[in-house]
Scaffold this motif. Structure first.
Motif, PDB file in Angstrom:
ATOM      1  N   PRO A 169       8.782   0.452   9.212  1.00  0.00           N
ATOM      2  CA  PRO A 169       9.241  -0.878   8.791  1.00  0.00           C
ATOM      3  C   PRO A 169       8.247  -1.562   7.853  1.00  0.00           C
ATOM      4  CG  PRO A 169       9.580  -0.571  11.147  1.00  0.00           C
ATOM      5  CD  PRO A 169       8.772   0.603  10.668  1.00  0.00           C
ATOM      6  N   GLY A 170       6.969  -1.312   8.063  1.00  0.00           N
ATOM      7  CA  GLY A 170       5.954  -1.885   7.185  1.00  0.00           C
ATOM      8  C   GLY A 170       5.920  -1.187   5.836  1.00  0.00           C
ATOM      9  N   LEU A 171       6.115   0.132   5.860  1.00  0.00           N
ATOM     10  CA  LEU A 171       6.127   0.882   4.599  1.00  0.00           C
ATOM     11  C   LEU A 171       7.276   0.402   3.715  1.00  0.00           C
ATOM     12  CD1 LEU A 171       4.479   3.246   3.279  1.00  0.00           C
ATOM     13  CD2 LEU A 171       6.432   4.694   3.857  1.00  0.00           C
ATOM     14  N   ALA A 172       8.410   0.076   4.367  1.00  0.00           N
ATOM     15  CA  ALA A 172       9.557  -0.434   3.602  1.00  0.00           C
ATOM     16  C   ALA A 172       9.167  -1.705   2.857  1.00  0.00           C
ATOM     17  CB  ALA A 172      10.733  -0.700   4.548  1.00  0.00           C
ATOM     18  N   LEU A 173       8.432  -2.587   3.532  1.00  0.00           N
ATOM     19  CA  LEU A 173       7.992  -3.818   2.869  1.00  0.00           C
ATOM     20  C   LEU A 173       6.997  -3.530   1.754  1.00  0.00           C
ATOM     21  CD1 LEU A 173       7.620  -6.253   5.877  1.00  0.00           C
ATOM     22  CD2 LEU A 173       9.221  -6.419   3.995  1.00  0.00           C
ATOM     23  N   MET A 174       6.289  -2.431   1.856  1.00  0.00           N
ATOM     24  CA  MET A 174       5.279  -2.098   0.846  1.00  0.00           C
ATOM     25  C   MET A 174       5.870  -1.414  -0.381  1.00  0.00           C
ATOM     26  SD  MET A 174       2.103  -0.707   3.105  1.00  0.00           S
ATOM     27  CE  MET A 174       1.336  -1.732   4.368  1.00  0.00           C
ATOM     28  N   ALA A 175       7.155  -1.073  -0.327  1.00  0.00           N
ATOM     29  CA  ALA A 175       7.731  -0.249  -1.405  1.00  0.00           C
ATOM     30  C   ALA A 175       7.489  -0.874  -2.774  1.00  0.00           C
ATOM     31  CB  ALA A 175       9.219  -0.035  -1.160  1.00  0.00           C
ATOM     32  N   GLU A 176       7.600  -2.189  -2.856  1.00  0.00           N
ATOM     33  CA  GLU A 176       7.346  -2.880  -4.127  1.00  0.00           C
ATOM     34  C   GLU A 176       5.944  -2.543  -4.648  1.00  0.00           C
ATOM     35  OE1 GLU A 176       7.764  -7.454  -5.078  1.00  0.00           O
ATOM     36  OE2 GLU A 176       5.913  -7.068  -4.014  1.00  0.00           O
ATOM     37  N   GLY A 177       4.954  -2.750  -3.794  1.00  0.00           N
ATOM     38  CA  GLY A 177       3.569  -2.516  -4.209  1.00  0.00           C
ATOM     39  C   GLY A 177       3.305  -1.048  -4.520  1.00  0.00           C
ATOM     40  N   LEU A 178       3.937  -0.148  -3.764  1.00  0.00           N
ATOM     41  CA  LEU A 178       3.730   1.288  -4.020  1.00  0.00           C
ATOM     42  C   LEU A 178       4.153   1.631  -5.442  1.00  0.00           C
ATOM     43  CD1 LEU A 178       5.052   2.860  -0.666  1.00  0.00           C
ATOM     44  CD2 LEU A 178       2.701   2.220  -1.245  1.00  0.00           C
ATOM     45  N   SER A 179       5.271   1.064  -5.872  1.00  0.00           N
ATOM     46  CA  SER A 179       5.766   1.343  -7.213  1.00  0.00           C
ATOM     47  C   SER A 179       4.819   0.767  -8.274  1.00  0.00           C
ATOM     48  CB  SER A 179       7.170   0.761  -7.375  1.00  0.00           C
ATOM     49  OG  SER A 179       7.636   0.963  -8.684  1.00  0.00           O
ATOM     50  N   TYR A 180       4.325  -0.440  -8.046  1.00  0.00           N
ATOM     51  CA  TYR A 180       3.388  -1.043  -9.013  1.00  0.00           C
ATOM     52  C   TYR A 180       2.093  -0.229  -9.092  1.00  0.00           C
ATOM     53  CZ  TYR A 180       6.092  -5.247  -9.974  1.00  0.00           C
ATOM     54  OH  TYR A 180       7.061  -6.115 -10.407  1.00  0.00           O
ATOM     55  N   ILE A 181       1.620   0.235  -7.936  1.00  0.00           N
ATOM     56  CA  ILE A 181       0.397   1.040  -7.902  1.00  0.00           C
ATOM     57  C   ILE A 181       0.611   2.337  -8.689  1.00  0.00           C
ATOM     58  CG2 ILE A 181      -0.997   2.473  -6.337  1.00  0.00           C
ATOM     59  CD1 ILE A 181      -0.778   0.085  -4.318  1.00  0.00           C
ATOM     60  N   ALA A 182       1.788   2.941  -8.473  1.00  0.00           N
ATOM     61  CA  ALA A 182       2.099   4.172  -9.211  1.00  0.00           C
ATOM     62  C   ALA A 182       2.210   3.883 -10.705  1.00  0.00           C
ATOM     63  CB  ALA A 182       3.397   4.787  -8.677  1.00  0.00           C
ATOM     64  N   GLY A 183       2.902   2.809 -11.054  1.00  0.00           N
ATOM     65  CA  GLY A 183       3.113   2.479 -12.466  1.00  0.00           C
ATOM     66  C   GLY A 183       1.825   2.102 -13.176  1.00  0.00           C
ATOM     67  N   SER A 184       0.904   1.494 -12.427  1.00  0.00           N
ATOM     68  CA  SER A 184      -0.367   1.074 -13.024  1.00  0.00           C
ATOM     69  C   SER A 184      -1.419   2.170 -12.967  1.00  0.00           C
ATOM     70  CB  SER A 184      -0.918  -0.149 -12.275  1.00  0.00           C
ATOM     71  OG  SER A 184      -0.003  -1.183 -12.288  1.00  0.00           O
ATOM     72  N   GLU A 185      -1.112   3.241 -12.242  1.00  0.00           N
ATOM     73  CA  GLU A 185      -2.046   4.378 -12.103  1.00  0.00           C
ATOM     74  C   GLU A 185      -3.403   3.939 -11.568  1.00  0.00           C
ATOM     75  OE1 GLU A 185      -1.528   7.695 -15.139  1.00  0.00           O
ATOM     76  OE2 GLU A 185      -0.883   5.935 -16.275  1.00  0.00           O
ATOM     77  N   VAL A 186      -3.372   3.259 -10.437  1.00  0.00           N
ATOM     78  CA  VAL A 186      -4.628   2.985  -9.739  1.00  0.00           C
ATOM     79  C   VAL A 186      -4.637   3.805  -8.449  1.00  0.00           C
ATOM     80  CG1 VAL A 186      -5.029   0.712 -10.742  1.00  0.00           C
ATOM     81  CG2 VAL A 186      -3.673   0.886  -8.644  1.00  0.00           C
ATOM     82  N   PRO A 187      -5.828   4.289  -8.033  1.00  0.00           N
ATOM     83  CA  PRO A 187      -5.887   5.146  -6.853  1.00  0.00           C
ATOM     84  C   PRO A 187      -5.831   4.339  -5.561  1.00  0.00           C
ATOM     85  CG  PRO A 187      -8.057   4.973  -7.902  1.00  0.00           C
ATOM     86  CD  PRO A 187      -7.117   4.143  -8.718  1.00  0.00           C
ATOM     87  N   ALA A 188      -4.952   4.747  -4.651  1.00  0.00           N
ATOM     88  CA  ALA A 188      -4.881   4.061  -3.360  1.00  0.00           C
ATOM     89  C   ALA A 188      -4.340   5.023  -2.307  1.00  0.00           C
ATOM     90  CB  ALA A 188      -3.980   2.829  -3.458  1.00  0.00           C
ATOM     91  N   VAL A 189      -4.709   4.771  -1.062  1.00  0.00           N
ATOM     92  CA  VAL A 189      -4.290   5.622   0.051  1.00  0.00           C
ATOM     93  C   VAL A 189      -3.538   4.756   1.072  1.00  0.00           C
ATOM     94  CG1 VAL A 189      -5.096   7.043   1.984  1.00  0.00           C
ATOM     95  CG2 VAL A 189      -6.197   7.239  -0.267  1.00  0.00           C
ATOM     96  N   VAL A 190      -2.386   5.251   1.511  1.00  0.00           N
ATOM     97  CA  VAL A 190      -1.592   4.556   2.531  1.00  0.00           C
ATOM     98  C   VAL A 190      -1.249   5.555   3.628  1.00  0.00           C
ATOM     99  CG1 VAL A 190       0.541   3.303   3.021  1.00  0.00           C
ATOM    100  CG2 VAL A 190      -0.600   2.986   0.804  1.00  0.00           C
ATOM    101  N   VAL A 191      -1.583   5.203   4.865  1.00  0.00           N
ATOM    102  CA  VAL A 191      -1.250   6.063   6.000  1.00  0.00           C
ATOM    103  C   VAL A 191      -0.006   5.508   6.676  1.00  0.00           C
ATOM    104  CG1 VAL A 191      -2.043   7.024   8.188  1.00  0.00           C
ATOM    105  CG2 VAL A 191      -3.695   6.602   6.341  1.00  0.00           C
ATOM    106  N   ASN A 192       1.011   6.357   6.851  1.00  0.00           N
ATOM    107  CA  ASN A 192       2.242   5.957   7.533  1.00  0.00           C
ATOM    108  C   ASN A 192       2.362   6.740   8.832  1.00  0.00           C
ATOM    109  OD1 ASN A 192       4.803   5.024   8.203  1.00  0.00           O
ATOM    110  ND2 ASN A 192       5.849   6.502   6.887  1.00  0.00           N
ATOM    111  N   ILE A 193       2.176   6.050   9.949  1.00  0.00           N
ATOM    112  CA  ILE A 193       2.339   6.677  11.264  1.00  0.00           C
ATOM    113  C   ILE A 193       3.790   6.439  11.676  1.00  0.00           C
ATOM    114  CG2 ILE A 193       1.534   6.684  13.668  1.00  0.00           C
ATOM    115  CD1 ILE A 193      -0.550   7.753  11.670  1.00  0.00           C
ATOM    116  N   MET A 194       4.627   7.445  11.388  1.00  0.00           N
ATOM    117  CA  MET A 194       6.077   7.258  11.478  1.00  0.00           C
ATOM    118  C   MET A 194       6.585   7.007  12.902  1.00  0.00           C
ATOM    119  SD  MET A 194       7.628  10.083   8.854  1.00  0.00           S
ATOM    120  CE  MET A 194       6.387  11.363   9.017  1.00  0.00           C
TER     121      MET A 194
END
Lengths: 264, 354
Positions: free
Chosen positions: B80-105
């Protein structure tokens, strides 16, 4: 990036393009005051001598391209998330000066949570909040700050507050947070108010540099294009109508901010 | 470093810190909150940045900001938290900055429950946000492996200036087992931050971190460059582990907790005289397509086991490309499959393909 000017020996250069701005034409509409506020921010950065230490955060909205106009490091945030992104930047660069430049849709609708919580944490950030009561970039839809009865492309019969809620007063809200050190609402609609707004912007940057807490300068602004008014009429309308719903004034100024020594 | 008894969530959090994590931003959500709790103390002890955000939306955008400044930064969450992060994940990918996200499903959809699940596979590998991008997705199957993968995740994120997700599940996060933490790495000194980072433009032209490219041709050029990078990642970063595949006639494909269960399935099947092997993808994206295609050409049948309705299944089917029948064993809603039930499906596959 100022252009070299040959000044006669008997004259001093007293007015020039701020170093903190790039010398390019902006995309803003005729009569829009974004350019004026950009210039004030640029002048303040110059006067404080912080150009090389400043990081700007651009919003989504008309100022989405603000990074083209400032000659400082910049990031482009997601819609409404400028203060969350600025928080991340400032926390890992505590010795740098970080500011956000946001409109009413960005700061007061989609980014309300990020805004209130950044203020409440007392982030050492400076926010310039342009309130022109409308969504400009997307073509003139109703904003959270749209005045009652105001016609927009998404409130064609005028904002009905019983349905769409009321103009949100962000400065009053932010002033309630313990982390906010300086919250003021100004306008950039005539020369006296522009002079006053610049002083507020400078104070908001100094508040951050001195580590006193969160600072926000709300600036009442125009949108002649989407208000369907000529630039002059829009200035007059804003002075009369917007100040009725968004009273000018300083809503929060801690003693430490009051005691700031001006570095003019 | 000696082995110690560690809980998965605490282990990956501490491993991140020891791999030079400079700033952590997060929001509590079960079953990963122990990671946030652990770092709330340890990051402060080490004089680093820890901040509990007001939401996952804010947390990922704080990560985006810190990542733009060129420091090692991460967040951790559950579906549920990853879903809220989807916006930021796309911006991070589009901006090409390195980041790590752990999803404990955990189990979904919706609020679902807090039991282990693998139902975020599509989300993480294919649709982590709007626009064309894939994060690298690492899939650990033990506490030791999630420790090791955190270090790998930071290295890959830095190397490719990309987003790296770690696909854990509630079992990996919550279980305690013996594992060894890495030694403490020093933080990257501020002057060594990457030259693209926004840290103030003193003495150089300003840097800009953005995902905005007006003009169709401009944005297409950026996308082509991103795709070229993803292709490089596809070619270089596929990781998987094989178990008893040399003479295998039947192939199991499973990852994470189910991959681990399937090693027992292979042992039991071998005891019963069946030639069964296991391929356990350690990267879900990029996916081990080429290796599966090779194995698909020489096995009688393939059985995919997942804690989902069949998500990785689609990638296995694509890779096997009808060279052998692909069957599926899936449990949902937080139910962890038992060895016996997977063995039963293997028996069926054995009979069907004999």
């Amino acid at each position: 990036m100022s252009v070299a000017v040959n000044i006669p020996e008997n004259m001093d250069l007293i007015y020039k393009y701020p170093d903190a701005l790039t010398e390019v034409s902006t995309h803003y509409c005729p009569g829009c005051v974004h350019g004026i506020v950009h210039r004030m921010v640029g002048e303040v950065i110059d006067e404080l001598g912080i150009r090389g230490q400043t990081i700007g955060v651009a919003p989504v909205g008309c100022a989405v391209l603000a990074y083209k106009y400032f000659d400082v490091d910049f990031v482009e945030a997601a819609h409404g998330r400028a203060l969350a992104m600025a928080t991340g930047i400032k926390r890992v660069n505590p010795d740098k000066v970080v500011f956000t430049y946001q409109g009413d849709g960005d700061l007061a609708a989609i980014g309300t949570a990020e805004t209130v919580h950044a203020a409440n944490r007392g982030e050492f950030l400076t926010t310039i909040f342009i309130n022109n009561a409308i969504y400009g970039m997307t073509g003139g839809q109703m904003a959270p700050t749209t005045l009652p009865g105001m016609v927009t492309t998404s409130s064609p019969t005028g904002r009905d507050c019983a349905v769409a809620g009321y103009p949100i007063q962000m400065s009053e809200i932010l002033a309630q947070t313990a982390g906010a050190a300086y919250v003021t609402r100004e306008m950039a609609l005539d020369m006296p108010s522009i002079v006053k707004t610049k002083k507020a912007i400078k104070r908001a940057f100094q508040c951050q540099i001195a580590g006193l807490g969160f600072a926000c300068v709300e600036v009442l602004a125009t949108c002649p294009t989407n208000w369907n008014q000529d630039p002059w009429a829009s200035l007059e309308w804003a002075k009369e109508s917007m100040t009725e719903h968004f009273p000018l004034g300083t809503f929060k100024m801690t003693d430490a901010v009051k005691a700031l020594k001006w570095r003019d | 470093m000696a082995k110690e008894l560690l809980k998965g969530n605490v282990a990956f959090a501490e491993a991140a810190l020891r791999n030079g994590l400079e700033a952590y931003f997060g929001y509590p959500i079960t079953p990963q909150s122990e990671a946030l709790e652990h770092l709330s103390g340890r990051m402060i002890e080490e004089g680093r940045v820890f901040l509990q955000a007001e939401s996952e939306v804010a947390a990922i955008n704080m990560v985006y900001g810190a990542a733009s400044s060129g420091v090692r930064t991460m967040t951790s969450t559950s579906g549920p938290g990853l879903a809220l992060m989807a916006e930021g994940l796309s911006y991070i990918a589009g901006s090409e900055v390195p980041a790590v996200v752990v999803n404990i499903m955990r189990g979904g959809p919706g609020l679902g429950n807090i039991q282990p699940s693998q139902a975020d596979y599509f989300f993480m590998t294919k649709t982590a946000g709007h626009g064309d991008f894939h994060p690298i997705v690492l899939a650990p199957s033990s506490v030791q492996e999630i420790i090791d993968m955190v270090g790998l995740a930071f290295d890959l994120a830095d190397k490719y200036r990309t987003l790296v997700l770690i696909a854990g599940d509630g079992s990996i996060g919550q279980m305690m087992e013996s594992a060894e933490l890495p030694p403490m790495q020093p933080l990257r000194p501020e002057p060594d931050r990457p030259d693209w980072a926004i840290v103030g433009a003193e003495g150089r032209a300003p840097n800009l971190i953005t995902s905005l490219y007006l003009g169709a041709q401009n944005l297409e050029a950026v996308n082509l460059r991103l795709q070229a990078k993803l292709q490089e990642i596809r070619e270089n970063e596929v990781r998987y582990q094989e178990y008893e595949v040399e003479d295998a006639e039947l192939l199991l494909v499973a990852y994470g907790t189910v991959g681990r269960i399937c090693t027992t399935v292979v042992r039991e099947a071998r005891k019963a005289g069946k030639k069964v092997g296991l391929l356990r993808p350690q990267t879900l994206w990029p996916f081990p397509d080429a290796r599966l295609a090779e194995l698909g050409a020489r096995v009688r049948g393939v059985l995919v086991a997942e804690m989902s309705a069949g998500q990785m299944l689609e990638d296995v089917e694509r890779a096997i490309a009808r060279q052998a029948p692909v069957r599926f064993h899936g449990r949902m809603g937080g139910v962890v499959p038992m060895v016996d039930e997977i063995l039963a499906d293997l028996d069926k596959l054995d009979e069907e393909t004999r």
